[in-house]
Design a protein around this motif. Structure first.
Motif, PDB file in Angstrom:
ATOM      1  N   LEU A  22       0.900  -1.454  -0.469  1.00  0.00           N
ATOM      2  CA  LEU A  22       0.134   0.022   0.000  1.00  0.00           C
ATOM      3  C   LEU A  22       0.837   1.057  -0.475  1.00  0.00           C
ATOM      4  N   GLU A  23       1.667   0.932   1.387  1.00  0.00           N
ATOM      5  CA  GLU A  23       2.711   2.133   0.748  1.00  0.00           C
ATOM      6  C   GLU A  23       3.397   2.393  -0.670  1.00  0.00           C
ATOM      7  N   GLU A  24       3.989   1.812  -1.141  1.00  0.00           N
ATOM      8  CA  GLU A  24       4.609   1.394  -2.164  1.00  0.00           C
ATOM      9  C   GLU A  24       3.588   2.090  -3.609  1.00  0.00           C
ATOM     10  N   LYS A  25       2.724   1.725  -3.535  1.00  0.00           N
ATOM     11  CA  LYS A  25       0.988   1.893  -4.405  1.00  0.00           C
ATOM     12  C   LYS A  25       0.619   3.362  -4.181  1.00  0.00           C
ATOM     13  N   LYS A  26       1.115   4.266  -2.824  1.00  0.00           N
ATOM     14  CA  LYS A  26       0.396   5.277  -2.443  1.00  0.00           C
ATOM     15  C   LYS A  26       1.765   6.512  -3.283  1.00  0.00           C
ATOM     16  N   ARG A  27       3.404   6.059  -3.014  1.00  0.00           N
ATOM     17  CA  ARG A  27       4.365   6.362  -3.048  1.00  0.00           C
ATOM     18  C   ARG A  27       4.497   6.800  -4.796  1.00  0.00           C
ATOM     19  N   ALA A  28       3.733   5.292  -5.479  1.00  0.00           N
ATOM     20  CA  ALA A  28       3.714   5.900  -7.103  1.00  0.00           C
ATOM     21  C   ALA A  28       2.775   6.947  -7.668  1.00  0.00           C
ATOM     22  N   ALA A  29       1.485   6.311  -6.676  1.00  0.00           N
ATOM     23  CA  ALA A  29       1.041   7.854  -6.938  1.00  0.00           C
ATOM     24  C   ALA A  29       0.940   8.937  -6.445  1.00  0.00           C
ATOM     25  N   LYS A  30       1.980   9.078  -6.301  1.00  0.00           N
ATOM     26  CA  LYS A  30       1.792  10.429  -5.583  1.00  0.00           C
ATOM     27  C   LYS A  30       3.082  11.059  -6.656  1.00  0.00           C
ATOM     28  N   LYS A  31       4.554  10.628  -7.013  1.00  0.00           N
ATOM     29  CA  LYS A  31       5.075  10.494  -8.576  1.00  0.00           C
ATOM     30  C   LYS A  31       4.465  10.855  -9.597  1.00  0.00           C
ATOM     31  N   GLU A  32       3.843   9.912  -9.779  1.00  0.00           N
ATOM     32  CA  GLU A  32       3.081  10.010 -11.187  1.00  0.00           C
ATOM     33  C   GLU A  32       1.713  11.026 -11.236  1.00  0.00           C
TER      34      GLU A  32
END
Length: 102
Positions: free
Chosen positions: A86-96
């Motif tokens: 979940l944390e990785e997905k959140k970071r990826a979404a923020k970066k995108e």
């Protein structure tokens, strides 16, 4: 000087609108003072400002928000791997979201 009915109505509406505007500003200021006297938490105040103002941004890497999300996830019965995912997905979404191509 003779004032007809329409002029009197216009003057009354102007004076009433001005009084209402001043009263609204005074009420808003008074509520702000009462809130600051109660001692609103700095983090909560920042989150409220971020929701209501376009120019105000809150760092999403705030420790309290991370721990809050982890607690909620643990309460739902998620494992450590699911939490990391979940944390990785959140970071990826923020970066995108930050990299919008401009």
């Amino acid at each position: 000087m003779e004032l007809d009915q329409n002029t009197l109505i216009g003057i009354g509406a102007g004076v009433g609108g001005l009084a209402l505007g001043i009263g609204l500003v005074a009420f808003t200021e008074n509520q702000g003072i009462k809130t600051s006297e109660r001692g609103l938490d700095e983090g909560v105040a920042n989150k409220l400002q971020a929701k209501l103002l376009e120019d105000f941004e809150v760092e999403d890497d705030d420790v309290s928000s991370v721990t809050d999300r982890m607690r909620k996830a643990l309460q739902k019965g998620k494992t450590d791997e699911e939490l990391k995912d979940l944390e990785e997905k959140k970071r990826a979404a923020k970066k995108e979201a930050e990299d919008d191509g401009w």
